[in-house]
Write a protein that holds these residues in place. Structure first.
Motif, PDB file in Angstrom:
ATOM      1  N   ILE A  37      38.425  49.944  29.661  1.00 48.09           N
ATOM      2  CA  ILE A  37      38.719  48.536  29.387  1.00 48.09           C
ATOM      3  C   ILE A  37      39.324  47.872  30.630  1.00 48.09           C
ATOM      4  N   GLN A  64      38.795  48.732  33.648  1.00 45.00           N
ATOM      5  CA  GLN A  64      37.692  48.586  34.604  1.00 45.00           C
ATOM      6  C   GLN A  64      36.916  47.296  34.336  1.00 45.00           C
ATOM      7  N   ILE A  65      36.650  47.050  33.035  1.00 42.56           N
ATOM      8  CA  ILE A  65      35.895  45.841  32.698  1.00 42.56           C
ATOM      9  C   ILE A  65      36.670  44.605  33.136  1.00 42.56           C
ATOM     10  N   LYS A 111      38.537  44.420  35.528  1.00 44.40           N
ATOM     11  CA  LYS A 111      38.524  44.350  36.990  1.00 44.40           C
ATOM     12  C   LYS A 111      37.256  43.689  37.527  1.00 44.40           C
ATOM     13  N   LEU A 112      36.248  43.571  36.631  1.00 43.67           N
ATOM     14  CA  LEU A 112      34.967  43.017  37.069  1.00 43.67           C
ATOM     15  C   LEU A 112      35.135  41.665  37.748  1.00 43.67           C
ATOM     16  N   LYS A 113      35.969  40.814  37.175  1.00 40.31           N
ATOM     17  CA  LYS A 113      36.171  39.452  37.698  1.00 40.31           C
ATOM     18  C   LYS A 113      36.694  39.504  39.129  1.00 40.31           C
ATOM     19  N   ALA A 130      36.364  41.961  41.194  1.00 35.84           N
ATOM     20  CA  ALA A 130      35.340  42.524  42.070  1.00 35.84           C
ATOM     21  C   ALA A 130      34.404  41.431  42.561  1.00 35.84           C
ATOM     22  N   LYS A 131      34.179  40.439  41.730  1.00 34.46           N
ATOM     23  CA  LYS A 131      33.322  39.321  42.112  1.00 34.46           C
ATOM     24  C   LYS A 131      33.945  38.560  43.280  1.00 34.46           C
TER      25      LYS A 131
END
Lengths: 285, 445
Positions: free
Chosen positions: A271, A273-274, A276-278, A280-281
Motif C-alpha cells: 500500500i 508503494q502505491i 509512492k507512485l505519485k 515517482a511521477k
C-alpha cells in the motif's frame, strides 16, 4: 369403535390399579379407639418432630394448601379434622393406596403423638404448642487448637437441649452431629477430620437448635480453618487449548501473531508503494 | 496468439465501449436486485424472529448458510490460482482472463464474509467475535484469513488497473462526473514513468506470491472449522487439501461461466478465444482429477474400515437417505465432467459452459453433503427429541438469503466489469508489441 373400547378398558384398569377409586375402610372399633395418653404440649411437639421428617415431604405443613385433592391431602382442613382420633390413627397405621402404612415404622406412641399434633389444628383443642417455645440464646466458640466447637446455651432451662452442628456446602447444610447440653447449658464437640474445606482448609459451620419449636430459631455461623484442605486443580487455570483467550497456549499465540503480522506487513508495504507512485511521477518530470 | 496485430486505439476502444453503452445491462442488474430484494425481506424476517425462522435446529445448526459459505470461499480461490500460480510461472495467455478471475475472487470473498453474519442469530453481537477472541479457535483464524484474503484480492484487482486508468480518463470524457472522479483517483497519478512501472510490477509480484499461502490458508482454515472437531465425517486429516482441490475445480468452473458471458455480451471474441477456453477447460479437468483423487481417499479409507459411527454416516451417503444427492454430485459434478472434458470437442465454449454449470452446481451441493449429513448423526446419545430435529431441509428464508448472496456476488462482478475494462489494456498492448512510450502518448482518435 373397537379401539375406543380397548382404550377405555385400559384406562379403567389403570385407574383401578392405582386405587383412585379405593376408599378407606375403617372398622367401627378402630374409629372408637382413643389415645392412651392425653394430648399435651410435649406430646404434640414430639409428634411434630416425627411429622416433619416422615410426612411433610408428601403432606406439607398442615393447613398450607387447604386442599383435599389431589392426593396427598392437606391434614389441616376441617373435613379431615372432623375424624375421630381413632380414625386418623388407623389411617396412619394401615395406609391406603399412595399413603404408606406406618405401623411397622413408627411405635404406637409415635403414631399417637402425630395424632395429637394434628389434633392441635382443631378449633376445640386447648393445647398450644407455642407456650413451649423458650427462645434460648446460643453462643458458639471455636477452640482452634483442639479443633473443637463449643456451644453455650443460656436464657432459660438449658439442661438437655439438643444442639445440631452442620457444615455449609454448596447446596445446603450437611448435618454433622446432634448433641445434648450438660446442666450448665454447654456442649462441646470435636470436628470430624474428613470434612473438606478450600485449599487452606477454610469452611463454615452452622449451629442451631435441633428442636426450634421448643428452643428457638437461633442460628450461629462461624468460620473454621481446620477442615481438610482440598487442592482443587482448575483445568482452566493453565494455558490450554480449551482455555479462554488469555490462557491460549503460547505456541498458538505466537504462531498466530507471527503469521498475521508478517502477512500484513507485506500488505502495508505494498500500500505504501502505491502511495509512492505519485512521488515517482514528480521525480522524473 | 492473437492472430493479427491490433493497434492501441483498437484495443482501447474494444475494451472501453462496453463500459459506455451496453444493452441488457439494466435488465440484468434489475433482475439481480430483485433477487436480492427478496433475500433482504427474508433477512428482515430472520432478524425479527431470530434463527428460529430458519429450518436450523439445535442438532443441525449448520445448514445452507455454512454450506454456501464454503462454496463462496472455494469459488474465490480462483483468483489466486490464475493470477498467482499461473501468472508467476510466466504463462502469457492468462493476461485476458486474470482480471476476470480477480473480480470473481473479490465478489465471492466479500459475500462469504457476509454469509457468516447471516448465520448469526444475534448479528448485533458481531463485535464480540473480536472482543472475546480466542486464538485457539479456528473460527477466529477463519475471520482473520478471510479478511486478509479480501484485502489482498482487492489490492491485486486495483494494482493492474492503475495504468489503465489513464486510458479511461482520456476516453471517458463524455461519461458522468463521478465515474471520471473514480478513474482519476484510482490512477494514483500514473504517468507511465519507468520508476512507476517498476513499483507496479514489483508490487504485483509481491502480492502474487503472498496470496498463494493466504489463499491456501483461507480454504484450509475453512476446512479446519470442520476437521478440528472429532465428528464423524469431518474428522479427517486430508480435509485441507481436499477442500482446496475442490475449490480450484469450483473456481475454474465459475471462471468459465463468467468468461463465456463476458465474452459474448462484450463482443470480446478476439481477446478471449477458443484457445483460452480450451486451456481453462484443461485446467478444469486437471483440478477435477485431483479432486477425484481426494474423494477416493476421503471415502474409501473410512469406507473400507467401516468403524462404528462411520458406518451410519457412510451408509446414509452411499445407500441411505443422502444417497441420491451424494451420487448426483459425484457423478454429474465430477466423474461425468472429467470423462467429457478429456475429449477435445467438449472444451469449446458452449459445451464448456454446460459442463461448468454442472461442476459449479455440484460443488455447491457437495458442500451441503459435507456439512449437513454429519450433523444428522448427533454424537451424544439422544432421547425423546422431535423427529424433525434429525432431518434438515432449508426453508424459504434460507433459500432467499442464499440467493441474495449469490446475486450479490454476481452483482459485484457485474459492476466491476461495467466500471472497469475486463482486461488489463496496458498488458494486452504490451503483448501486442506496443511500447510504453506509445501508451504514454495515447490520444483518442
Amino acid at each position: 369403535m373397537k379401539h375406543t373400547k380397548k382404550i377405555f378398558t385400559a384406562v379403567v384398569i389403570m385407574l383401578l390399579s392405582i386405587n383412585v377409586f379405593a376408599q378407606w375402610k375403617i372398622p367401627a372399633e378402630a374409629k372408637k379407639q382413643t389415645a392412651p395418653t392425653e394430648n399435651s404440649v410435649d406430646a404434640a411437639l414430639a409428634g411434630k418432630l416425627i411429622y416433619d421428617t416422615k410426612c411433610k415431604a408428601c403432606h406439607q405443613i398442615p393447613g398450607a394448601t387447604g386442599m383435599k385433592a389431589p392426593a396427598p391431602p392437606d391434614l389441616g382442613i376441617e373435613s379431615f379434622l372432623n375424624k375421630t382420633d381413632g380414625e386418623i390413627f388407623y389411617q396412619i397405621s394401615e395406609g391406603m393406596g399412595g399413603m404408606p402404612p406406618f405401623k411397622s415404622q413408627l411405635s404406637e406412641e409415635d403414631r399417637w403423638n402425630i395424632v395429637h399434633y394434628l389434633a392441635t389444628g382443631r378449633a376445640s383443642c386447648t393445647v398450644d404448642m407455642s407456650t413451649a417455645l423458650q427462645n434460648l440464646e446460643l453462643k458458639v466458640e471455636i477452640i482452634d487448637d483442639k479443633k473443637q466447637i463449643k456451644a453455650i446455651v443460656s436464657g432459660g432451662n438449658v439442661d438437655c437441649v439438643k444442639v445440631g452442628f452442620f457444615v455449609k456446602r454448596y447446596f445446603g447444610l450437611l448435618p454433622i452431629k446432634v448433641v445434648e447440653t450438660d446442666s450448665s447449658g454447654m456442649v462441646t464437640t470435636t470436628f470430624p477430620n474428613d470434612i473438606s474445606g478450600d485449599k487452606d482448609g477454610n469452611t463454615e459451620i452452622v449451629v442451631k437448635f435441633d428442636n426450634p419449636d421448643r428452643h428457638g430459631k437461633a442460628e450461629v455461623t462461624k468460620k473454621i480453618k481446620w477442615a481438610t484442605p482440598v487442592h482443587y486443580i482448575n483445568p482452566l487455570e493453565k494455558r490450554a487449548m480449551w482455555g479462554v483467550g488469555a490462557k491460549a497456549p503460547l505456541w498458538i499465540l505466537f504462531s498466530y501473531i507471527g503469521i498475521t503480522f508478517s502477512v500484513w506487513a507485506v500488505i502495508i508495504f505494498v500500500i505504501l508503494q502505491i502511495l509512492k507512485l505519485k512521488k515517482a511521477k514528480n521525480e522524473v518530470e | 496468439m492473437l492472430e493479427t496485430k491490433k493497434s492501441l486505439n483498437k484495443i482501447v476502444s474494444d475494451l472501453t465501449v462496453p463500459i459506455k453503452s451496453h444493452k441488457g445491462f439494466i435488465i440484468w442488474v434489475a433482475f439481480l436486485l430483485a433477487v436480492m430484494g427478496l433475500g433482504f425481506y427474508a433477512y428482515s424476517v430472520q432478524l425479527r424472529e431470530g434463527l428460529g425462522a430458519t429450518a436450523l435446529t439445535d442438532y443441525i445448526s449448520w445448514g445452507l448458510y455454512i454450506s454456501s459459505f464454503i462454496f463462496f470461499v472455494a469459488t474465490a480461490l480462483i483468483g489466486m490460482l490464475v493470477s498467482a500460480v499461473l501468472g508467476l510461472t510466466g504463462i502469457k495467455w492468462i493476461t485476458p482472463i486474470a482480471r476476470i478471475a480477480e473480480m470473481i475472487a473479490v465478489g465471492f470473498a466479500m459475500w462469504a464474509g457476509l454469509i457468516i453474519v447471516f448465520d448469526m442469530g444475534r448479528p448485533d453481537r458481531l463485535l464480540n467475535v473480536f472482543l472475546y477472541a480466542r486464538v485457539q479457535s479456528p473460527i477466529f483464524w477463519d475471520v482473520t484469513v478471510v479478511t486478509t484474503y479480501i484485502v489482498i484480492s482487492i489490492i491485486l484487482f486495483l494494482l493492474p488497473l492503475i495504468p489503465d486508468m489513464v486510458f479511461l480518463q482520456k476516453t471517458m470524457k463524455d461519461q458522468p462526473k463521478w465515474k471520471q472522479k473514480i478513474y482519476k483517483m484510482l490512477s494514483f497519478g500514473w504517468k507511465g514513468t519507468p520508476e512507476q512501472y517498476k513499483i507496479i510490477k514489483r508490487s504485483i509480484r509481491l502480492l502474487s506470491i503472498l496470496i498463494i499461502p493466504v489463499a491456501l490458508a483461507i480454504h484450509t482454515v475453512t476446512s479446519w472449522l470442520f476437521a478440528m472437531t472429532p465428528r464423524i465425517g469431518w474428522d479427517s486429516t486430508i480435509f485441507g487439501p481436499y477442500y482446496v482441490a475442490g475449490a480450484f475445480a469450483a473456481g475454474a468452473g465459475a471462471l468459465l461461466i463468467v468468461m463465456f458471458f463476458i465474452r459474448k455480451s462484450y463482443n470480446l471474441q478476439d481477446y478471449i478465444t477458443d484457445f483460452h477456453f480450451d486451456k481453462i477447460g484443461k485446467l478444469l479437468v486437471l483440478t477435477l482429477l485431483v479432486y477425484l483423487y481426494f474423494n477416493i481417499n476421503e471415502y474409501i479409507v473410512p469406507g473400507y474400515k467401516m468403524k462404528r459411527g462411520d458406518d451410519h454416516h457412510l451408509f446414509a451417503l452411499f445407500a441411505g437417505k443422502n444417497a441420491i444427492l451424494f451420487w448426483s454430485v459425484q457423478i454429474f459434478g465430477m466423474i461425468l465432467p472429467i470423462l467429457l472434458l478429456l475429449w477435445g470437442k467438449m472444451r469449446k465454449p458452449v459445451p464448456l459452459l454446460i459442463i461448468s454449470i454442472a461442476v459449479v452446481m455440484g460443488a455447491f451441493m457437495k458442500r451441503y453433503i459435507i456439512t449437513v449429513p454429519t450433523l444428522e448423526h448427533p454424537q451424544l446419545p439422544t432421547a425423546n427429541i422431535p423427529v424433525d430435529f434429525m432431518i434438515y431441509w432449508p426453508n424459504w428464508i434460507e433459500w432467499s438469503i442464499t440467493s441474495m448472496a449469490i446475486a450479490g456476488a454476481v452483482l459485484i462482478v457485474t459492476i466491476l466489469a461495467k466500471l472497469f475494462p475486463v482486461m488489463p489494456i496496458w498488458e494486452i498492448a504490451h503483448e501486442e508489441g506496443i511500447s510504453e512510450e506509445e501508451m504514454n502518448n495515447f490520444e483518442v482518435e
